[in-house]
Design a protein around this motif. Sequence first.
Motif, short mmCIF file in Angstrom:
data_model
loop_
_atom_site.label_atom_id
_atom_site.label_comp_id
_atom_site.label_asym_id
_atom_site.label_seq_id
_atom_site.Cartn_x
_atom_site.Cartn_y
_atom_site.Cartn_z
N TYR A 94 -10.52 -23.32 -12.76
CA TYR A 94 -9.59 -22.50 -13.35
C TYR A 94 -8.78 -23.32 -14.32
O TYR A 94 -8.27 -22.83 -15.50
CB TYR A 94 -8.58 -21.73 -12.24
CG TYR A 94 -9.39 -20.60 -11.68
CD1 TYR A 94 -9.87 -19.40 -12.41
CD2 TYR A 94 -9.39 -20.37 -10.29
CE1 TYR A 94 -10.34 -18.40 -11.54
CE2 TYR A 94 -10.10 -19.58 -9.41
CZ TYR A 94 -10.59 -18.40 -10.29
OH TYR A 94 -11.17 -17.49 -9.60
N TYR A 130 -15.14 -19.02 -20.05
CA TYR A 130 -14.13 -19.07 -19.16
C TYR A 130 -14.68 -18.95 -17.81
O TYR A 130 -14.30 -19.93 -16.79
CB TYR A 130 -13.06 -18.14 -19.36
CG TYR A 130 -11.81 -18.14 -18.38
CD1 TYR A 130 -11.06 -19.26 -18.50
CD2 TYR A 130 -11.95 -17.24 -17.17
CE1 TYR A 130 -9.85 -19.08 -17.34
CE2 TYR A 130 -10.88 -17.33 -16.23
CZ TYR A 130 -9.99 -18.25 -16.37
OH TYR A 130 -8.86 -18.52 -15.35
N THR A 155 -5.21 -14.91 -10.86
CA THR A 155 -5.72 -15.42 -12.24
C THR A 155 -6.86 -15.05 -12.54
O THR A 155 -6.96 -14.66 -13.69
CB THR A 155 -5.90 -17.07 -11.65
OG1 THR A 155 -4.91 -17.86 -11.41
CG2 THR A 155 -6.94 -17.71 -12.98
N PHE A 176 -7.05 -12.68 -16.10
CA PHE A 176 -8.37 -13.31 -17.21
C PHE A 176 -9.14 -11.77 -17.30
O PHE A 176 -9.30 -11.43 -18.79
CB PHE A 176 -9.19 -14.09 -16.59
CG PHE A 176 -10.51 -14.26 -17.42
CD1 PHE A 176 -10.39 -14.75 -18.72
CD2 PHE A 176 -11.74 -13.75 -17.21
CE1 PHE A 176 -11.41 -14.94 -19.41
CE2 PHE A 176 -12.81 -13.85 -17.92
CZ PHE A 176 -12.82 -14.51 -19.20
N LEU A 235 -1.09 -15.99 -17.74
CA LEU A 235 -2.53 -16.62 -17.33
C LEU A 235 -2.04 -18.16 -17.21
O LEU A 235 -2.55 -18.87 -16.05
CB LEU A 235 -3.82 -16.10 -18.09
CG LEU A 235 -5.07 -16.67 -17.54
CD1 LEU A 235 -5.24 -16.28 -16.08
CD2 LEU A 235 -6.14 -16.63 -18.57
N LEU A 288 -9.28 -21.37 -22.93
CA LEU A 288 -8.89 -20.44 -23.53
C LEU A 288 -7.77 -20.54 -24.50
O LEU A 288 -7.34 -20.04 -25.65
CB LEU A 288 -8.20 -19.22 -22.51
CG LEU A 288 -9.37 -18.57 -21.72
CD1 LEU A 288 -8.41 -17.64 -20.64
CD2 LEU A 288 -10.27 -17.82 -22.43
N TYR A 314 -6.78 -9.84 -19.77
CA TYR A 314 -6.77 -10.32 -20.88
C TYR A 314 -8.20 -9.98 -21.60
O TYR A 314 -7.97 -9.47 -22.84
CB TYR A 314 -6.62 -11.97 -21.03
CG TYR A 314 -6.69 -12.69 -22.21
CD1 TYR A 314 -5.70 -12.47 -23.41
CD2 TYR A 314 -7.81 -13.89 -22.49
CE1 TYR A 314 -5.53 -13.12 -24.21
CE2 TYR A 314 -7.57 -14.39 -23.60
CZ TYR A 314 -6.65 -14.21 -24.49
OH TYR A 314 -6.65 -15.11 -25.77
#
Length: 704
Positions: A221, A197, A86, A90, A44, A228, A93
């Motif tokens: 972003y 985020y 992206t 995320f 990421l 993060l 994740y």
Amino acid sequence: MSNTIRIISIVVLSGLAFFCLQVGVFLLSGHRLKNNSRRTLILLQFITGALLAFDAMAYIFRGTSQVGYYMVRISNFMVFALNYFTTFFFCFYSAEFIKSDVLDFKVLFKPRSSIRNGVPVQLYIVFYICVTGIILTIVSQFTNLFYYFDDANLYHRSALYPVSIVLGLSPGLITWAMLFQSQKILQKNVLISLAIYPLFPIIGIVLALLVYGISWIDIGYGIGALHLFFSSIKLMELEFYSDKKDGPRLSPNYKQGVTVPEMKRHITRSHVWQVIAAVSGGLLLVMIIVSITGISIPERKLVINKPYLANDKSKSVCVTFLRDSEKFWNDDGDLTRLGAQYNGVIYNNMMATVITDWNVTIDVCEDCTIDPGPWNGNFTITDRLMNVRKPQDKDEENLHGADYYQVTPLKNLGFGCIMYSPAEYSPLDSKIIFTYESVLKPLSYFLFQVGLVVISILFIVSLTISFTEGKIIRVEEENRKLEDTVKERTKELQEEKNRSEELLLNILPEEVAKRLAMDRNAKIADKIENASVLFADIVGFTKITSTLDADTIVGALNSLYSRIDERAKREGIEKIKTIGDSYMAAAGLFGNEPAEKNALAIVNFARGMLQDIENFNATSNVKLFMRIGINSGNLIAGVIGKTKFVYDIWGDTVNVASRMESSGETSKIHVSENTMALLKGAVSASAPVEMEIKGKGVMKTYFL
């Protein structure tokens, strides 16, 4: 876009790209990517860094030729594509936190089995949306679907640019909904970190719709990626002090969710409607912002080589510039020059687009001049070009305000001047270049209105159902908790009852305890016909107690009598009580067994007692010996008293058994003639011994 904004954008994007790439290298250091538990976070960071770097290059090379022609196109394509990468990574994740493990990317191709194993279904929804967005971005390279480039190699948004905004916004909203649906699984610090985020790019999306010129979304972003990273540093610190050493690591501890099968249907339905509410809410927000502000469409250029005589409604914009056929004259009698009124009209044939700024350039011949006092425009002539610019707020000619000179949908705006020119000049031979900026007002479209209403209804319905299902889930959770509490209390009561019954059984025989349980006031008094009674006493116990301490004495008695109690339970002998060092038991108190069987049972029990004493002495420092006496016959049994009550037996049979014990010998079983008669030679015995028994006179007895 001003050069200042361009330089600021390049500096900010390059700085964020550098930090994100540096963070990726830092997290990767010392570990192979495949074995690194923060693999997804590392990817990421690298993807976000690449996104920001390509965006910076798009700013650097825009408006340049040769190399810049290709770099701008490649950079903008990568920016759009990496946006989807992206948002997907995320979501991936976040799914790893929810699953409490590092996920293999192969799960993307095994949705059914993975979902059954706990992988959130939202991950697959986001995956398919991102794949769709990347495909449409590729299509846009050939169709100008989302954006296009003009002749000056400058990037411009297309009318369908908001579609890319929606496709980019939806994965973030879905991931957000997924996180809050899993808040019972995630630790609070992890939930807050992940939930923050998406805020940055979502704020960027709103700013991108309101203010054009800066890459707000990509900057969002970049800031989110750094957030993060700093959050992961805190998790690293927690892991360092955690006891867990092996296995994949994301956070030191995870709360385990409780699966309630009967609530699964409501939970699934609630999650689906929450996702729909999140997505429709995001779409509704975008549509409302777009409805209020419109969509800024960058500058466009319209080249008209053959001037129109009238409005061509097939064109989105049409511009005419003609000489008034009734208002022309010779310039001071000079037949080679004409003075005339020239009228121009800007026709806006677009249904929902407002032309906010415009500029008209018209080819003219040499020696053309304009009289003072033109209307609806600022006129200048240089190098055989007439330039007509929309009046601005600062212009003296602006009598009505700049907004007055905007061209609204399906309307027109006229402009004109008095110009002197050579007689041979004709505006029908002039090339016209019309440059304009506009704002799309989609609310004017019927389909947009229908879509706005439908999405509003969908948002309200999904939000209502989500709240309703959530309420049902909470009620069911409360009911489940109440049921669990009732079960727990019932279990505790049952355990207490069992303890009470067990305690009662330690005091009373089972049959007697059942009768008292049914009726606490029941009178327990029974006449027993075929009983056999045993008395046992430790020889010289008084002398033993004088030489030992209390703990030793009580411990020795408890150890010995516990063995005897276990034997009595195994052999079906009813223990009556212990009085000091004396032990009293009986057979035949319950049931209808014959007297002979009861007599043999109590004798076998007595023999076992002697064996227990022998085994006890083999391992104990305290040596104990017993006298045992047995008699058989009729007796009375019952419970007496209201407090500390006890089950007891009375009668001549009991008294004689006691006398057998007191007149017996050490480590021998002394039985009466009644008992010996019932044994019928089943056991060997000594010759009969006539003995004076207190209260009975001379009796014939036997030693076994």
